[in-house]
Write a protein that holds these residues in place. Structure first.
Motif, PDB file in Angstrom:
ATOM      1  N   PRO A 127       0.884  -1.221  -0.231  1.00 19.25           N
ATOM      2  CA  PRO A 127       0.109  -0.120   0.073  1.00 19.25           C
ATOM      3  C   PRO A 127       0.987   1.172  -0.066  1.00 19.25           C
ATOM      4  O   PRO A 127       1.773   1.429   0.874  1.00 19.25           O
ATOM      5  CB  PRO A 127      -0.699  -0.212   1.139  1.00 19.25           C
ATOM      6  N   GLU A 128       0.317   2.281  -0.938  1.00 21.13           N
ATOM      7  CA  GLU A 128       1.056   3.410  -0.850  1.00 21.13           C
ATOM      8  C   GLU A 128       0.053   4.553  -0.245  1.00 21.13           C
ATOM      9  O   GLU A 128      -1.127   4.529  -0.520  1.00 21.13           O
ATOM     10  CB  GLU A 128       1.374   3.837  -2.325  1.00 21.13           C
ATOM     11  N   ILE A 129       0.659   5.370   0.536  1.00 18.12           N
ATOM     12  CA  ILE A 129      -0.262   6.347   1.323  1.00 18.12           C
ATOM     13  C   ILE A 129      -0.240   7.688   0.527  1.00 18.12           C
ATOM     14  O   ILE A 129       0.785   8.432   0.152  1.00 18.12           O
ATOM     15  CB  ILE A 129       0.535   6.711   2.574  1.00 18.12           C
ATOM     16  N   ASN A 130      -1.401   7.959   0.096  1.00 21.45           N
ATOM     17  CA  ASN A 130      -1.646   9.360  -0.330  1.00 21.45           C
ATOM     18  C   ASN A 130      -2.072  10.152   0.829  1.00 21.45           C
ATOM     19  O   ASN A 130      -3.328  10.189   1.102  1.00 21.45           O
ATOM     20  CB  ASN A 130      -2.665   9.308  -1.663  1.00 21.45           C
ATOM     21  N   PHE A 131      -1.294  10.892   1.389  1.00 20.73           N
ATOM     22  CA  PHE A 131      -1.631  11.469   2.719  1.00 20.73           C
ATOM     23  C   PHE A 131      -2.772  12.613   2.418  1.00 20.73           C
ATOM     24  O   PHE A 131      -3.499  12.922   3.088  1.00 20.73           O
ATOM     25  CB  PHE A 131      -0.416  12.222   3.389  1.00 20.73           C
ATOM     26  N   HIS A 132      -2.592  13.248   1.432  1.00 26.31           N
ATOM     27  CA  HIS A 132      -3.608  14.320   0.956  1.00 26.31           C
ATOM     28  C   HIS A 132      -5.064  13.836   1.229  1.00 26.31           C
ATOM     29  O   HIS A 132      -5.869  14.439   1.578  1.00 26.31           O
ATOM     30  CB  HIS A 132      -3.402  14.891  -0.469  1.00 26.31           C
ATOM     31  N   LYS A 133      -5.300  12.525   0.287  1.00 28.84           N
ATOM     32  CA  LYS A 133      -6.256  12.054   0.325  1.00 28.84           C
ATOM     33  C   LYS A 133      -6.951  11.519   1.842  1.00 28.84           C
ATOM     34  O   LYS A 133      -8.010  11.455   2.328  1.00 28.84           O
ATOM     35  CB  LYS A 133      -6.344  10.712  -0.371  1.00 28.84           C
TER      36      LYS A 133
END
Length: 429
Positions: A72-78
């Protein structure tokens, strides 16, 4: 009776609804957002971020076992956007609930006078005033402290920091360390003195080694200076984003001069939440006591009842506390927290089954008086510890002793071994 409440957080909102239910004409004034720090910037934010952090840690564990092959890659903005959207929905529910309880809600700054509160061109006279203005982030007296983030800024950072340096040694520091280390940050915690000093040494060891094992914790390491790109200690310069988590300061400026305050700005109250000014009450973080939402709500109820002529006193016996990490770390203590001890590992069950092989199922510990059977302290590290500790608080407030749990039957499967441990110790008493 006209009651004005200032502050729409857990203490103020609860007080307003309680007083309205008792027949008072209540106006609640909140300058920013209903729900206070807990909903908009604190506990609920941590819950949202921690759910994502737990998913990442669980995925990593399943990958190690060869059960999954996910990355899993984190899209912190999302992530941050989703947390904000969820909070806004909850806040709307609270606003509707408050108004439907008969409370007149005013969103604006308040200027407090003797017998009245001014909001813009409006003036609200009061017979009783309840102050629930909460607390804000404490800023340490360190050069460059303005370069550090606080809990208020966490949802506005553009991405997960590569390096995160957290200044602090308490719950806030531990929670954000657990979250961002799971998301991929290299996290260091800088403690002026000891880390999580409120915990039993055995529980602290479990937290440090099992739950925060990938976090570097530097105790007795005060920060000398903070820069936009890091911080400096006697040990050298540490590059990275800096998050200040050194505690809270009561927001009492609005009533300075009207009521007596302590050295940290906390409003001084008695057990009825009465201030030094007749007819003025205060509750929640602004009184500088136990800074949890349930305690703030309890104090709000006490303030409201007394303001309506109904005697009530705050009860701080066996108040349950917790830290939100991969597992809940929950605890409660009496005024005499020492005695005989017993501890066992956590149980296998929901959310701990796949941790059995690594010896990471949690831990429970009981401190008790072997002669009287009084339970003096409880600590639990498990997915369900937060709920269990709340009920234990109720049991102990009602005078239950260790032998009263001999025939206790919990729901199965359960991951919290507190009841199992107490039953075992009761047989040894």
């Amino acid at each position: 009776m006209n009651i004005v409440v200032i502050g729409g957080g857990p203490a103020g909102r609860t007080a307003a609804m309680e007083a309205s239910g008792l027949g008072a004409n209540v106006t609640l004034i909140e300058k920013n957002k209903i729900g206070g720090k807990c909903l908009n910037e604190g506990c609920v934010v941590v819950c949202g971020l921690n759910d994502v952090a737990k998913y990442i840690r669980n995925t990593k564990k399943f990958n190690e076992r060869g059960i999954t092959s996910l990355n899993p890659e984190i899209n912190f903005h999302k992530v941050a956007g989703g947390v904000k959207e969820t909070i806004a929905k909850i806040r709307h529910v609270l606003e509707v609930e408050t108004r439907e309880a008969g409370v007149n809600v005013v969103m604006d700054d308040a200027v407090v006078g003797d017998g009245y509160v001014s909001v813009g061109n409006e003036r609200y006279n009061y017979d009783k005033l309840i102050i629930g203005t909460g607390a804000g982030a404490s800023i340490p007296p360190v050069k460059g402290a303005e370069h550090a983030l606080t809990y208020r800024d966490v949802l506005d950072i553009p991405k997960v920091p590569e390096n995160l340096n957290i200044v602090g040694s308490g719950v806030i520091a531990a929670e954000f360390a657990g979250i961002f280390s799971a998301m991929g940050s290299r996290v260091r915690i800088f403690c002026r003195h000891s880390f999580l000093k409120m915990l039993d040494p055995d529980i602290k060891r479990y937290v440090v080694e099992k739950l925060l094992g990938d976090v570097e914790i530097l105790e007795n390491t005060p920060v000398n200076e903070i820069h936009p790109d890091g911080l400096k200690t006697d040990a050298g310069f540490f590059e990275g984003t800096v998050l200040n988590a050194v505690g809270m300061v009561p927001n009492s400026d609005a009533v300075r001069g009207l009521v007596d305050t302590g050295k940290n700005g906390e409003i001084i109250v008695n057990s009825k939440m009465e201030t030094s000014k007749r007819g003025v009450y205060a509750a929640g973080d602004v009184v500088g006591g136990i800074g949890t939402t349930p305690v703030a709500r309890m104090e709000g109820v006490v303030a409201a009842r007394n303001s309506c002529g109904i005697h009530a006193e705050a009860d701080y016996r066996f108040v349950p506390s917790s830290i939100s990490l991969h597992y809940d770390v929950s605890f409660l203590k009496s005024e005499s927290p020492t005695g005989s001890e017993g501890h066992i590992p956590g149980s296998s069950g929901p959310e701990t089954f796949w941790r059995v092989l690594d010896g990471e199922t949690g831990m429970s510990k009981v401190v008790f008086d072997a002669e009287t059977g009084d339970i003096n302290s409880l600590f639990a590290v498990s997915p369900s510890a937060r709920t269990t500790m709340a009920y234990m608080s109720k049991f102990l407030r009602d005078g239950y002793k260790i032998h009263d749990f001999d025939n206790f039957i919990e729901t199965h499967p359960s991951t919290d071994a507190v009841y199992k441990l107490i039953r075992f110790l009761s047989k040894l008493e």
